[in-house]
Motif scaffolding. Structure first.
Motif, PDB file in Angstrom:
ATOM      1  N   PHE A  73       0.866  -1.171   0.000  1.00 40.02           N
ATOM      2  CA  PHE A  73       0.000   0.000   0.000  1.00 40.02           C
ATOM      3  C   PHE A  73       0.904   1.222   0.000  1.00 40.02           C
ATOM      4  O   PHE A  73       1.717   1.407   0.913  1.00 40.02           O
ATOM      5  CB  PHE A  73      -0.878  -0.033   1.260  1.00 40.02           C
ATOM      6  CG  PHE A  73      -1.911   1.038   1.379  1.00 40.02           C
ATOM      7  CD1 PHE A  73      -2.596   1.531   0.285  1.00 40.02           C
ATOM      8  CD2 PHE A  73      -2.237   1.538   2.630  1.00 40.02           C
ATOM      9  CE1 PHE A  73      -3.582   2.511   0.422  1.00 40.02           C
ATOM     10  CE2 PHE A  73      -3.221   2.507   2.792  1.00 40.02           C
ATOM     11  CZ  PHE A  73      -3.887   2.995   1.683  1.00 40.02           C
ATOM     12  N   GLU A  74       0.798   2.059  -1.013  1.00 36.89           N
ATOM     13  CA  GLU A  74       1.718   3.184  -1.153  1.00 36.89           C
ATOM     14  C   GLU A  74       1.567   4.250  -0.063  1.00 36.89           C
ATOM     15  O   GLU A  74       2.432   5.110   0.073  1.00 36.89           O
ATOM     16  CB  GLU A  74       1.596   3.798  -2.546  1.00 36.89           C
ATOM     17  CG  GLU A  74       2.120   2.859  -3.615  1.00 36.89           C
ATOM     18  CD  GLU A  74       2.135   3.453  -5.006  1.00 36.89           C
ATOM     19  OE1 GLU A  74       1.638   4.581  -5.209  1.00 36.89           O
ATOM     20  OE2 GLU A  74       2.648   2.775  -5.906  1.00 36.89           O
ATOM     21  N   LYS A  75       0.523   4.157   0.734  1.00 36.68           N
ATOM     22  CA  LYS A  75       0.339   5.104   1.838  1.00 36.68           C
ATOM     23  C   LYS A  75       1.153   4.690   3.075  1.00 36.68           C
ATOM     24  O   LYS A  75       1.409   5.511   3.952  1.00 36.68           O
ATOM     25  CB  LYS A  75      -1.154   5.183   2.181  1.00 36.68           C
ATOM     26  CG  LYS A  75      -1.531   6.303   3.120  1.00 36.68           C
ATOM     27  CD  LYS A  75      -3.043   6.368   3.262  1.00 36.68           C
ATOM     28  CE  LYS A  75      -3.476   7.486   4.180  1.00 36.68           C
ATOM     29  NZ  LYS A  75      -4.938   7.530   4.315  1.00 36.68           N
ATOM     30  N   ASP A  76       1.572   3.429   3.140  1.00 37.88           N
ATOM     31  CA  ASP A  76       2.378   2.958   4.265  1.00 37.88           C
ATOM     32  C   ASP A  76       3.713   3.685   4.274  1.00 37.88           C
ATOM     33  O   ASP A  76       4.309   3.918   3.220  1.00 37.88           O
ATOM     34  CB  ASP A  76       2.624   1.447   4.172  1.00 37.88           C
ATOM     35  CG  ASP A  76       1.356   0.622   4.372  1.00 37.88           C
ATOM     36  OD1 ASP A  76       0.360   1.150   4.896  1.00 37.88           O
ATOM     37  OD2 ASP A  76       1.386  -0.567   4.002  1.00 37.88           O
ATOM     38  N   ARG A  77       4.196   4.040   5.461  1.00 40.93           N
ATOM     39  CA  ARG A  77       5.473   4.738   5.599  1.00 40.93           C
ATOM     40  C   ARG A  77       6.292   4.100   6.717  1.00 40.93           C
ATOM     41  O   ARG A  77       5.746   3.714   7.756  1.00 40.93           O
ATOM     42  CB  ARG A  77       5.274   6.222   5.945  1.00 40.93           C
ATOM     43  CG  ARG A  77       4.586   7.011   4.856  1.00 40.93           C
ATOM     44  CD  ARG A  77       5.544   7.307   3.702  1.00 40.93           C
ATOM     45  NE  ARG A  77       4.896   8.068   2.667  1.00 40.93           N
ATOM     46  CZ  ARG A  77       4.505   7.561   1.496  1.00 40.93           C
ATOM     47  NH1 ARG A  77       4.695   6.296   1.222  1.00 40.93           N
ATOM     48  NH2 ARG A  77       3.933   8.322   0.592  1.00 40.93           N
ATOM     49  N   SER A  81       1.922   0.145   8.855  1.00 43.54           N
ATOM     50  CA  SER A  81       0.682   0.040   8.103  1.00 43.54           C
ATOM     51  C   SER A  81      -0.197   1.267   8.305  1.00 43.54           C
ATOM     52  O   SER A  81      -0.393   1.728   9.420  1.00 43.54           O
ATOM     53  CB  SER A  81      -0.091  -1.206   8.544  1.00 43.54           C
ATOM     54  OG  SER A  81      -1.359  -1.230   7.919  1.00 43.54           O
ATOM     55  N   ALA A  82      -0.737   1.765   7.198  1.00 45.00           N
ATOM     56  CA  ALA A  82      -1.704   2.867   7.232  1.00 45.00           C
ATOM     57  C   ALA A  82      -3.098   2.336   6.909  1.00 45.00           C
ATOM     58  O   ALA A  82      -4.000   3.102   6.608  1.00 45.00           O
ATOM     59  CB  ALA A  82      -1.299   3.948   6.234  1.00 45.00           C
ATOM     60  N   CYS A  83      -3.259   1.020   6.960  1.00 43.50           N
ATOM     61  CA  CYS A  83      -4.528   0.374   6.606  1.00 43.50           C
ATOM     62  C   CYS A  83      -5.085  -0.363   7.820  1.00 43.50           C
ATOM     63  O   CYS A  83      -4.495  -1.351   8.280  1.00 43.50           O
ATOM     64  CB  CYS A  83      -4.289  -0.606   5.449  1.00 43.50           C
ATOM     65  SG  CYS A  83      -5.745  -1.523   4.937  1.00 43.50           S
ATOM     66  N   SER A  84      -6.215   0.114   8.323  1.00 49.23           N
ATOM     67  CA  SER A  84      -6.870  -0.545   9.460  1.00 49.23           C
ATOM     68  C   SER A  84      -8.382  -0.439   9.278  1.00 49.23           C
ATOM     69  O   SER A  84      -8.860   0.166   8.321  1.00 49.23           O
ATOM     70  CB  SER A  84      -6.432   0.097  10.778  1.00 49.23           C
ATOM     71  OG  SER A  84      -6.781   1.460  10.806  1.00 49.23           O
ATOM     72  N   GLU A  85      -9.107  -1.048  10.171  1.00 50.80           N
ATOM     73  CA  GLU A  85     -10.573  -1.036  10.195  1.00 50.80           C
ATOM     74  C   GLU A  85     -11.168  -1.391   8.836  1.00 50.80           C
ATOM     75  O   GLU A  85     -10.969  -2.493   8.347  1.00 50.80           O
ATOM     76  CB  GLU A  85     -11.081   0.289  10.741  1.00 50.80           C
ATOM     77  CG  GLU A  85     -10.651   0.534  12.180  1.00 50.80           C
ATOM     78  CD  GLU A  85     -11.040   1.884  12.709  1.00 50.80           C
ATOM     79  OE1 GLU A  85     -11.811   2.602  12.046  1.00 50.80           O
ATOM     80  OE2 GLU A  85     -10.568   2.238  13.795  1.00 50.80           O
ATOM     81  N   GLY A 151      -6.999   6.094   0.004  1.00 48.96           N
ATOM     82  CA  GLY A 151      -6.036   7.177   0.008  1.00 48.96           C
ATOM     83  C   GLY A 151      -4.743   6.952  -0.739  1.00 48.96           C
ATOM     84  O   GLY A 151      -3.875   7.812  -0.721  1.00 48.96           O
ATOM     85  N   ALA A 152      -4.589   5.806  -1.391  1.00 50.04           N
ATOM     86  CA  ALA A 152      -3.362   5.566  -2.154  1.00 50.04           C
ATOM     87  C   ALA A 152      -3.559   4.365  -3.077  1.00 50.04           C
ATOM     88  O   ALA A 152      -4.606   3.722  -3.073  1.00 50.04           O
ATOM     89  CB  ALA A 152      -2.183   5.336  -1.221  1.00 50.04           C
ATOM     90  N   THR A 153      -2.511   4.066  -3.832  1.00 52.43           N
ATOM     91  CA  THR A 153      -2.551   2.973  -4.802  1.00 52.43           C
ATOM     92  C   THR A 153      -1.981   1.701  -4.189  1.00 52.43           C
ATOM     93  O   THR A 153      -1.080   1.737  -3.359  1.00 52.43           O
ATOM     94  CB  THR A 153      -1.728   3.372  -6.050  1.00 52.43           C
ATOM     95  OG1 THR A 153      -2.269   4.593  -6.559  1.00 52.43           O
ATOM     96  CG2 THR A 153      -1.801   2.312  -7.126  1.00 52.43           C
ATOM     97  N   TRP A 154      -2.523   0.563  -4.645  1.00 48.12           N
ATOM     98  CA  TRP A 154      -2.088  -0.766  -4.233  1.00 48.12           C
ATOM     99  C   TRP A 154      -1.317  -1.387  -5.383  1.00 48.12           C
ATOM    100  O   TRP A 154      -1.690  -1.221  -6.539  1.00 48.12           O
ATOM    101  CB  TRP A 154      -3.299  -1.619  -3.884  1.00 48.12           C
ATOM    102  CG  TRP A 154      -4.052  -1.067  -2.706  1.00 48.12           C
ATOM    103  CD1 TRP A 154      -5.006  -0.087  -2.726  1.00 48.12           C
ATOM    104  CD2 TRP A 154      -3.889  -1.436  -1.349  1.00 48.12           C
ATOM    105  NE1 TRP A 154      -5.438   0.172  -1.453  1.00 48.12           N
ATOM    106  CE2 TRP A 154      -4.774  -0.647  -0.588  1.00 48.12           C
ATOM    107  CE3 TRP A 154      -3.080  -2.356  -0.687  1.00 48.12           C
ATOM    108  CZ2 TRP A 154      -4.881  -0.754   0.786  1.00 48.12           C
ATOM    109  CZ3 TRP A 154      -3.188  -2.469   0.682  1.00 48.12           C
ATOM    110  CH2 TRP A 154      -4.077  -1.667   1.417  1.00 48.12           C
TER     111      TRP A 154
END
Length: 184
Positions: A73-77, A81-85, A151-154
């Motif tokens: 996930f391009e939003k991860d930094r 992980s920036a992906c939850s719920e 919010g971003a590309t996979w």
């Protein structure tokens, strides 16, 4: 007339059974809730996490033990992980219990872990937290490739740990040099 602020024996006897019934009802509801919705740590983490490789329409990519495509996930930094719920409902994280197995052309040196907000450990590959996609129903499917969601590309991940992008269709337009792409 004198008021007595302490409950008499009859009032106390009536209140105790009500309290016992209430406590028993709460305990029964908690037990039923646990039976219907066990913690994710039971079934989801019973199997050891596996990172392997497979040949797909995108080329060779990394996959899980079921041959499902693993995505970044391009939003991860910073390996977090920036992906939850709701995001994690569509893009389930690859959760690990113990050291993940690495097979095929996947590189053990690129495997790592990151702690999620819920305390579970998520497998990383070249510092990218890994996810599957719920719309990939069969091994080798790459329906999540290039999807822009949450919010971003996979993107699917190469065995080298880089994001893979869909190959673009060949262009029939001449190159800017006017020679059709050939050097004179």
């Amino acid at each position: 007339m004198q008021l007595n602020h302490q409950p008499n024996a009859l009032t106390a006897a009536v209140r105790r059974p009500r309290m016992i019934v209430a406590v028993a009802a709460v305990a029964a509801l908690a037990a039923a809730s646990f039976a219907l919705h066990p913690p994710a740590s039971h079934a989801a983490q019973a199997k050891r996490a596996v990172v392997s490789t497979a040949k797909t329409s995108l080329g060779r990519i990394i996959v899980n033990s079921n041959g499902r495509t693993l995505y970044l996930f391009e939003k991860d930094r910073n390996s977090k992980s920036a992906c939850s719920e709701q995001c994690a409902a569509f893009w389930p994280p690859l959760i690990m219990t113990g050291k993940p197995a690495v097979t095929g052309g996947a590189r053990a040196s690129l495997i790592g872990a990151t702690k999620r907000t819920d305390g579970r450990l998520q497998v990383t590959y070249n510092h990218h937290p890994l996810y599957t996609f719920v719309k990939d129903k069969k091994p080798g499917q790459t329906n999540g490739e290039g999807v822009n969601a949450f919010g971003a590309t996979w993107a699917a991940v190469s065995p080298a740990g880089a994001k893979i992008t869909k190959p673009s269709a060949p262009s029939s337009a001449p190159s800017p040099g006017g020679g059709g792409g050939y050097a004179p």
